[in-house]
Design an enzyme around this catalytic site. Structure first.
Site, PDB file in Angstrom:
ATOM      1  N   ASP A 283      25.273 -36.116  45.177  1.00  0.00           N
ATOM      2  CA  ASP A 283      26.510 -36.195  45.770  1.00  0.00           C
ATOM      3  C   ASP A 283      26.094 -37.414  46.965  1.00  0.00           C
ATOM      4  O   ASP A 283      24.992 -37.822  47.041  1.00  0.00           O
ATOM      5  CB  ASP A 283      26.722 -34.870  46.631  1.00  0.00           C
TER       6      ASP A 283
HETATM    7  C1  NOJ Z   1      31.311 -36.329  48.941  1.00  0.00           C
HETATM    8  C2  NOJ Z   1      31.966 -35.051  48.556  1.00  0.00           C
HETATM    9  O1  NOJ Z   1      30.958 -34.033  48.983  1.00  0.00           O
HETATM   10  C3  NOJ Z   1      32.247 -35.058  47.027  1.00  0.00           C
HETATM   11  O2  NOJ Z   1      32.754 -33.887  46.806  1.00  0.00           O
HETATM   12  C4  NOJ Z   1      32.852 -36.189  46.576  1.00  0.00           C
HETATM   13  O3  NOJ Z   1      33.015 -36.176  45.281  1.00  0.00           O
HETATM   14  C5  NOJ Z   1      32.008 -37.340  46.947  1.00  0.00           C
HETATM   15  N1  NOJ Z   1      31.817 -37.585  48.285  1.00  0.00           N
HETATM   16  C6  NOJ Z   1      32.479 -38.934  46.481  1.00  0.00           C
HETATM   17  O4  NOJ Z   1      33.786 -39.041  46.997  1.00  0.00           O
END
Ligand code: NOJ
Length: 758
Positions: A283
């Site tokens: 993430d």
């Molecule tokens: C952070 C978030 O926690 C996640 O859910 C998301 O897919 C990513 N950013 C990309 O935007």
């Protein structure tokens, strides 16, 4: 020359096996193709594949082009159009040595152009066909704009409504979330994610993100293995079982070890136990955050820990690109670890059909839509139909609803006329000007048969802290609050009925949007009190991304309708329900507590040694003495404009053998005057176990539609598998003994019978 030859050979090999979109990828060819390609790659090229980079604004494009042409990125997140994606893909397939295509990822969460209700709302439909429709359309629209992969579904079990990402979740229940996970993965991907109108599902966030302490986003998780295996991990297994071949790794730590570098999680559980052989994606910033977690001294160490744990591709961190080559050369990371990660990334690209055609979803310029946000690119009728299925009727005193389409309605509230808020968080390419607000929906439905007055009545918040935090996402009316309330009361006084649309703004629920309170923010509660004082019939339409503790507001309102953030067609869907053109059938996928202090309030808790038993003394039992016990609205709850009755439960046997099956049935009757749908829910409790077992657990549900007066028998099959759980040794077993089986229309209103597992 050799490289070009080998590549041409490999591509022709693949094209012959995966020529038609509908043909399944041929596994031996795939493995051979990837092995050959891997054999051709330098270490630098391999490492380049392991980073997903953000698309950038125009001024920074040259740097992104440089990165791609140098082979230093394998995928892109956030590209805005087919044309923009093609420009980047051109660089990858024309200017890099091995011409390995990029893939394009995006957060397609509850719609892409057409925005459907937020996921918590979708879950409230308990209607797997409707949920599948929303995901299939999202895939069609996203793929038509060049998206190959979505970072969805999010299958984190969410039991704490303070956590803002509850809005993105399918709620608190493992069984319900697992069934929805399967449906959504299949709808995004189709039989295989290779089709040009489907996208690959990257299920997230692995794991336990929904259990962050205190519901504070990005916080730590401390959890027993039984709890993990029993409640938090099964939705991931369900998503993988349905074909999800990529997974996003959570940012939180688990019992002290961040998921990003968690060898137990990524290797023992994911790869060894579950035999997952797809791609793991970090993430945002997960690698650099290992330093903040305090488990890596610097980004070099962090990169080493993540790759060794099995994090294949990084997102939002350039550190794999900077550090991995050095780590291999020094022997701190093995070539095999790099190869494994690259293999998984290449396999993902293969499965999305990108080696066959890198422009599979980007299309050709000649086929680009002339107007990207064209009305014709939306799926309005499906969005309206899905949205109305997600609305939950919480109260309807003296059958105030449905409203009549004549007379005067005073529509009040900061959320009544606000298209931006209706979209909810993660609204992809949803366009606010294409949203039907509640005002629009009611006005259209009324036509010239009735009149609609409007006043904002209050701002959604008056807290300077909240206003500062949410910034431009909030539009604040600068008038004094008293003037706004007076204006609303004046409108109410002229009306036959008042509809107040209150709740949270879009930014108040979602990522990085945890709250300490579940109250209606700002002065909205005071506004409702003022409206109540007019003596007019009062309908409260709630718009929010989490359970709110609206006990006082519920007492004041004659009717309460939960509408979540209901998307592009939300206003029409809400009007359909308010006027009775659609009979509401949604049921809560998460408990609504009476107050924030009641958390945790999930329905499937353990009994404790001193449970509170209604009708018995409250002292020395497990409760809060300063509040009524039990939730404001239980899990599975929701009313209809008609009434349903349930017969007693019939069991085909009360002694279930290990290889047998038990049929449990009830007769459900629509005893009211209108056709309607309801969700029949099956709960089971293991009375005596080797460890304490929950008071009940959802084990099945069926959404049924009954005409006025119609009666239907609903059957559920229970077998040994339905009774299995993880014991203290983490063995998945069904223990012999007594079970209570309940069938009901919510988790509290149930009919019960008992049986034995032999
Ligand atoms: C952070 C978030 O926690 C996640 O859910 C998301 O897919 C990513 N950013 C990309 O935007």
């Amino acid at each position: 020359m050799k490289i070009i030859y080998v590549l041409a050979l490999l591509i022709s090999l693949q094209m012959s096996s995966v020529g038609a979109e509908t043909l399944p990828a041929n596994q031996p060819d795939k493995e051979m193709f990837i092995a050959h390609l891997l054999g051709e790659m330098t270490l630098e090229e391999k490492v380049g594949q392991l980073t997903m980079s953000y698309d950038t604004e125009h001024a920074k494009k040259p740097e992104l082009f440089r990165l791609i042409s140098a082979g230093q990125t394998g995928a892109i997140i956030g590209t805005l159009s087919r044309a923009a994606g093609r420009e980047l893909q051109d660089v990858a397939v024309q200017h890099t040595r091995l011409k390995i295509p990029l893939f394009f990822g995006f957060d397609v969460i509850h719609g892409y152009r057409t925005i459907f209700p937020i996921d918590l709302g979708l879950a409230a439909s308990w209607d797997v066909d409707a949920i599948a429709t929303s995901a299939r359309i999202a895939a069609q629209e996203a793929s038509a704009d060049g998206v190959d992969m979505t970072f969805a579904p999010m299958v984190d079990i969410s039991r704490d409504p303070r956590w803002g990402r509850v809005a993105e979740s399918f709620g608190e229940d493992t069984y319900l979330v697992s069934r929805i996970a399967e449906v959504v993965v299949s709808a995004f991907q189709g039989p295989l994610p290779i089709a040009s109108d489907r996208i690959m599902a990257c299920v997230k966030h692995f794991a336990l993100y929904g259990a962050v302490e205190g519901g504070r986003d990005y916080n730590s998780v401390d959890m027993s293995p039984v709890q993990m295996y029993q409640n938090y991990l099964p939705p991931f297994q369900a998503a993988f079982g349905a074909g999800a071949d990529s997974v996003m790794i959570a940012l939180n730590s688990i019992n002290g070890v961040p998921a990003t570098s968690n060898v137990w999680l990524l290797q023992e559980v994911l790869r060894r136990e579950w035999r997952f052989n797809g791609m793991t994606l970090g993430d945002f910033g997960g690698i650099s955050q290992l330093v903040d977690h305090g488990v890596a001294a610097n980004r070099r160490e962090a990169s080493g820990e993540a790759i060794r744990a099995g994090l294949d591709m990084s997102l939002g961190d350039p550190f794999y690109g900077v550090e991995l080559e050095g780590l291999v050369k020094s022997g701190e990371t093995s070539q095999t670890q790099i190869d494994n990660a690259v293999r998984n990334v290449l396999a993902t690209k293969y499965d999305m059909g990108l080696f066959d055609d890198p422009y599979r979803r980007l299309g050709r310029a000649s086929e680009d839509p002339s107007e990207i946000d064209a009305e014709s690119r939306l799926h309005r009728s499906q969005a309206r139909d899905v949205a109305r299925k997600t609305l939950v009727l919480l109260k309807n005193k003296d059958k105030l609803l449905p409203l009549k389409k004549h007379g005067t309605i005073a529509l009040i509230g900061p959320l009544a006329k606000n298209p931006v808020d209706m979209l909810g968080s993660w609204s992809a390419r949803g366009v606010a000007s294409q949203v039907v607000t509640v005002y629009d929906g009611l006005a259209t439905a009324l036509g010239n048969q009735g009149s609609l007055l409007y006043a904002q009545g209050a701002n959604v918040t008056d807290s300077t802290e909240v206003i500062d935090y949410l910034g431009d996402a909030l539009v604040i009316d600068p008038r004094p609050e008293t003037a706004m309330i007076d204006e609303a009361v004046k409108a109410a006084a002229q009306a036959d009925v008042v509809v107040a649309v209150l709740g949270e703004s879009k930014g108040m629920s979602g990522e990085a949007a945890s709250r300490t309170s579940l109250d209606l923010p700002g002065r909205q509660s005071q506004l409702l009190t003022a409206l109540k004082a007019t003596g007019k019939p009062l309908v409260l339409v709630l718009m929010n991304g989490r359970p709110l503790s609206v006990g006082a507001e519920q007492d004041q309102a004659d009717a309460v309708l939960e509408t979540w953030f209901s998307g592009t067609e939300g206003g029409n869907a809400i009007a359909d329900v308010l006027f009775g053109d659609y009979n509401p059938s949604g049921k809560l996928p998460i408990t609504f507590p009476r107050s924030v202090g009641q958390i945790p309030s999930y329905y499937n808790h353990l009994n404790t040694g001193r449970p509170f038993v209604p009708g018995h003394s409250r002292t020395f039992s497990s409760l809060y003495y300063d509040q009524l016990d039990g939730p404001l609205y239980p899990f599975g709850y929701g009313l209809s404009y008609t009434d349903f009755s349930l017969s007693d439960v019939t069991l085909s046997t009360t002694a279930l053998s290990r290889d047998g099956a038990l049929d449990a049935s009830v007769r459900v009757k629509n005893t009211g005057q209108r056709d309607g749908a309801t969700v029949v829910q099956l709960y089971i409790q293991q009375v005596l176990g080797s460890i304490s077992r929950p008071v009940k657990e959802l084990k099945g549900f069926q959404k049924i539609r009954l005409k006025a007066g119609e009666e239907k028998t609903v059957h559920f099959t229970v077998d040994e598998d339905s009774l299995k759980f993880y014991n203290a040794e983490l063995k998945y077993v069904a223990e012999p003994g007594a079970f209570n089986l309940q069938i009901g229309l919510d988790s509290q209103y149930v009919k019960q019978r008992s049986f034995q597992l032999l």
